[in-house]
Design a protein around this motif. Structure first.
Motif, mmCIF file in Angstrom:
data_model
loop_
_atom_site.group_PDB
_atom_site.id
_atom_site.type_symbol
_atom_site.label_atom_id
_atom_site.label_comp_id
_atom_site.label_asym_id
_atom_site.label_seq_id
_atom_site.Cartn_x
_atom_site.Cartn_y
_atom_site.Cartn_z
ATOM 1 N N PRO A 1 0.821 -1.216 0.000
ATOM 2 C CA PRO A 1 0.000 0.000 0.000
ATOM 3 C C PRO A 1 0.860 1.273 0.000
ATOM 4 C CG PRO A 1 -0.749 -1.542 1.685
ATOM 5 C CD PRO A 1 0.524 -2.094 1.120
ATOM 6 N N LEU A 2 2.056 1.182 0.544
ATOM 7 C CA LEU A 2 2.943 2.344 0.615
ATOM 8 C C LEU A 2 3.587 2.672 -0.730
ATOM 9 C CD1 LEU A 2 4.733 1.409 3.956
ATOM 10 C CD2 LEU A 2 2.746 2.877 3.646
ATOM 11 N N ALA A 3 3.469 1.760 -1.704
ATOM 12 C CA ALA A 3 4.090 1.953 -3.021
ATOM 13 C C ALA A 3 3.104 2.423 -4.080
ATOM 14 C CB ALA A 3 4.729 0.644 -3.480
ATOM 15 N N GLN A 4 1.863 2.609 -3.714
ATOM 16 C CA GLN A 4 0.849 2.957 -4.709
ATOM 17 C C GLN A 4 0.984 4.414 -5.154
ATOM 18 O OE1 GLN A 4 -0.761 0.317 -5.981
ATOM 19 N NE2 GLN A 4 0.631 -0.637 -4.508
ATOM 20 N N PRO A 5 0.471 4.745 -6.343
ATOM 21 C CA PRO A 5 0.662 6.091 -6.904
ATOM 22 C C PRO A 5 0.254 7.229 -5.975
ATOM 23 C CG PRO A 5 -0.227 4.642 -8.577
ATOM 24 C CD PRO A 5 -0.225 3.855 -7.297
ATOM 25 N N ARG A 6 -0.879 7.084 -5.314
ATOM 26 C CA ARG A 6 -1.328 8.135 -4.393
ATOM 27 C C ARG A 6 -0.281 8.376 -3.305
ATOM 28 N NH1 ARG A 6 -6.523 9.819 -1.924
ATOM 29 N NH2 ARG A 6 -6.058 10.372 0.220
ATOM 30 N N ASN A 7 0.289 7.299 -2.788
ATOM 31 C CA ASN A 7 1.280 7.416 -1.724
ATOM 32 C C ASN A 7 2.599 7.966 -2.253
ATOM 33 O OD1 ASN A 7 -0.726 5.245 -1.098
ATOM 34 N ND2 ASN A 7 0.209 5.513 0.892
ATOM 35 N N LEU A 8 3.010 7.507 -3.429
ATOM 36 C CA LEU A 8 4.264 7.977 -4.025
ATOM 37 C C LEU A 8 4.222 9.485 -4.246
ATOM 38 C CD1 LEU A 8 7.018 7.536 -5.496
ATOM 39 C CD2 LEU A 8 5.672 7.129 -7.576
ATOM 40 N N ILE A 9 3.214 9.945 -4.963
ATOM 41 C CA ILE A 9 3.128 11.372 -5.291
ATOM 42 C C ILE A 9 2.750 12.184 -4.053
ATOM 43 C CG2 ILE A 9 1.965 13.107 -6.724
ATOM 44 C CD1 ILE A 9 3.736 11.171 -8.332
ATOM 45 N N GLY A 10 1.658 11.795 -3.406
ATOM 46 C CA GLY A 10 1.179 12.549 -2.251
ATOM 47 C C GLY A 10 2.161 12.582 -1.104
ATOM 48 N N GLY A 11 2.791 11.451 -0.822
ATOM 49 C CA GLY A 11 3.749 11.400 0.283
ATOM 50 C C GLY A 11 4.928 12.329 0.076
ATOM 51 N N HIS A 12 5.454 12.336 -1.142
ATOM 52 C CA HIS A 12 6.583 13.230 -1.427
ATOM 53 C C HIS A 12 6.160 14.702 -1.404
ATOM 54 C CE1 HIS A 12 10.024 10.689 -2.141
ATOM 55 N NE2 HIS A 12 9.326 9.895 -2.925
ATOM 56 N N GLN B 1 -0.159 10.678 7.230
ATOM 57 C CA GLN B 1 -1.202 9.829 7.815
ATOM 58 C C GLN B 1 -2.579 10.475 7.641
ATOM 59 O OE1 GLN B 1 0.450 9.467 11.768
ATOM 60 N NE2 GLN B 1 1.083 7.356 11.391
ATOM 61 N N ILE B 2 -2.668 11.762 7.901
ATOM 62 C CA ILE B 2 -3.944 12.472 7.785
ATOM 63 C C ILE B 2 -4.456 12.428 6.345
ATOM 64 C CG2 ILE B 2 -4.994 14.782 7.846
ATOM 65 C CD1 ILE B 2 -3.215 15.323 10.336
ATOM 66 N N THR B 3 -3.569 12.633 5.393
ATOM 67 C CA THR B 3 -3.970 12.660 3.980
ATOM 68 C C THR B 3 -3.997 11.276 3.344
ATOM 69 O OG1 THR B 3 -1.687 13.098 3.294
ATOM 70 C CG2 THR B 3 -3.126 15.019 3.639
ATOM 71 N N LYS B 4 -3.696 10.251 4.127
ATOM 72 C CA LYS B 4 -3.660 8.858 3.635
ATOM 73 C C LYS B 4 -2.697 8.695 2.458
ATOM 74 C CE LYS B 4 -8.330 7.628 5.142
ATOM 75 N NZ LYS B 4 -8.334 8.501 6.249
ATOM 76 N N THR B 5 -1.538 9.329 2.593
ATOM 77 C CA THR B 5 -0.507 9.246 1.558
ATOM 78 C C THR B 5 0.825 8.784 2.150
ATOM 79 O OG1 THR B 5 0.040 11.583 1.869
ATOM 80 C CG2 THR B 5 -1.556 11.050 0.132
ATOM 81 N N LEU B 6 0.778 7.919 3.150
ATOM 82 C CA LEU B 6 2.001 7.498 3.831
ATOM 83 C C LEU B 6 2.955 6.809 2.859
ATOM 84 C CD1 LEU B 6 3.243 7.573 6.649
ATOM 85 C CD2 LEU B 6 2.365 5.283 7.008
ATOM 86 N N HIS B 7 4.140 7.357 2.752
ATOM 87 C CA HIS B 7 5.205 6.850 1.881
ATOM 88 C C HIS B 7 6.508 7.091 2.637
ATOM 89 C CE1 HIS B 7 6.919 5.671 -1.953
ATOM 90 N NE2 HIS B 7 7.682 6.758 -1.967
#
Length: 195
Positions: A76-87, A121-127
């Protein structure tokens, strides 16, 4: 009896850990190709096309992103939302903290990382590499600090987009690899629907 139970638990644990880390040769190949091309494109932009003093494209957290995006594509940490949003979230936090506390590195560094974790965590973009992105914004050299909020666009967003585009291409070239991963809940709902 307890020793027997301990031995059985040990055997099961060893088997699960071994099975979970067992990776097919093809997976090694595609992880290598994807990460090589993704990082290669970013490095080429940094050192081949641009004057080194003009732009900074290559940041260390992209190496960790490659491990996730090309090596464990189902995470789940490698998905596009997490990759872009987390960075992006982490870069925004890192630059903001650097501007608010520019001279107290011993406060700015842990504050940037800690806040980036909470906001991811709040934005559900943990990466996880996002923590490094925030840290680089605070501890980076003068060139990175001079970028200010442009750091969020380039190198962070542009680099993450390059990694994502390459991941979408190389992680879907074979039928065994599917990226982005379909969430488990969607799979279960499909199975329960009558035909």
């Amino acid at each position: 009896m307890p020793i027997r139970k301990i031995k059985r638990t040990y055997r099961k644990t060893r088997y699960v850990l071994y099975k979970e880390t067992l990776v097919d040769f093809r997976e090694h190949f595609w992880a290598f190709i994807g990460s090589f091309v993704g990082m290669g494109l970013i490095a080429y932009l940094q050192y081949g096309k641009m004057n080194e003093s003009d732009f900074v494209f290559l940041i260390g957290s992209f190496g960790a992103s490659c491990v996730l995006v090309y090596g464990v594509i189902q995470s789940p940490l490698a998905q596009p939302r997490n990759l872009i949003g987390g960075h992006v979230v982490s870069a925004l936090i890192g630059v903001s903290v650097q501007k608010l506390v520019p001279d107290l590195l011993w406060i700015a560094a842990p504050l940037a990382v800690s806040l980036s974790i909470v906001f991811m965590q709040i934005t559900k973009t943990l990466h996880p590499p996002g923590g490094a992105t925030a840290l680089i914004a605070v501890t980076g050299g003068a060139q990175i600090k001079e970028l200010g909020y442009i750091y969020v666009i380039s190198p962070v967003l542009s680099g993450a987009l390059i990694l994502l585009i390459v991941a979408l291409i190389f992680n879907n070239l074979t039928p065994k690899r599917k990226y982005p991963a379909v969430p488990i809940l969607r799979k279960r709902k499909r199975k329960k629907l009558p035909n």
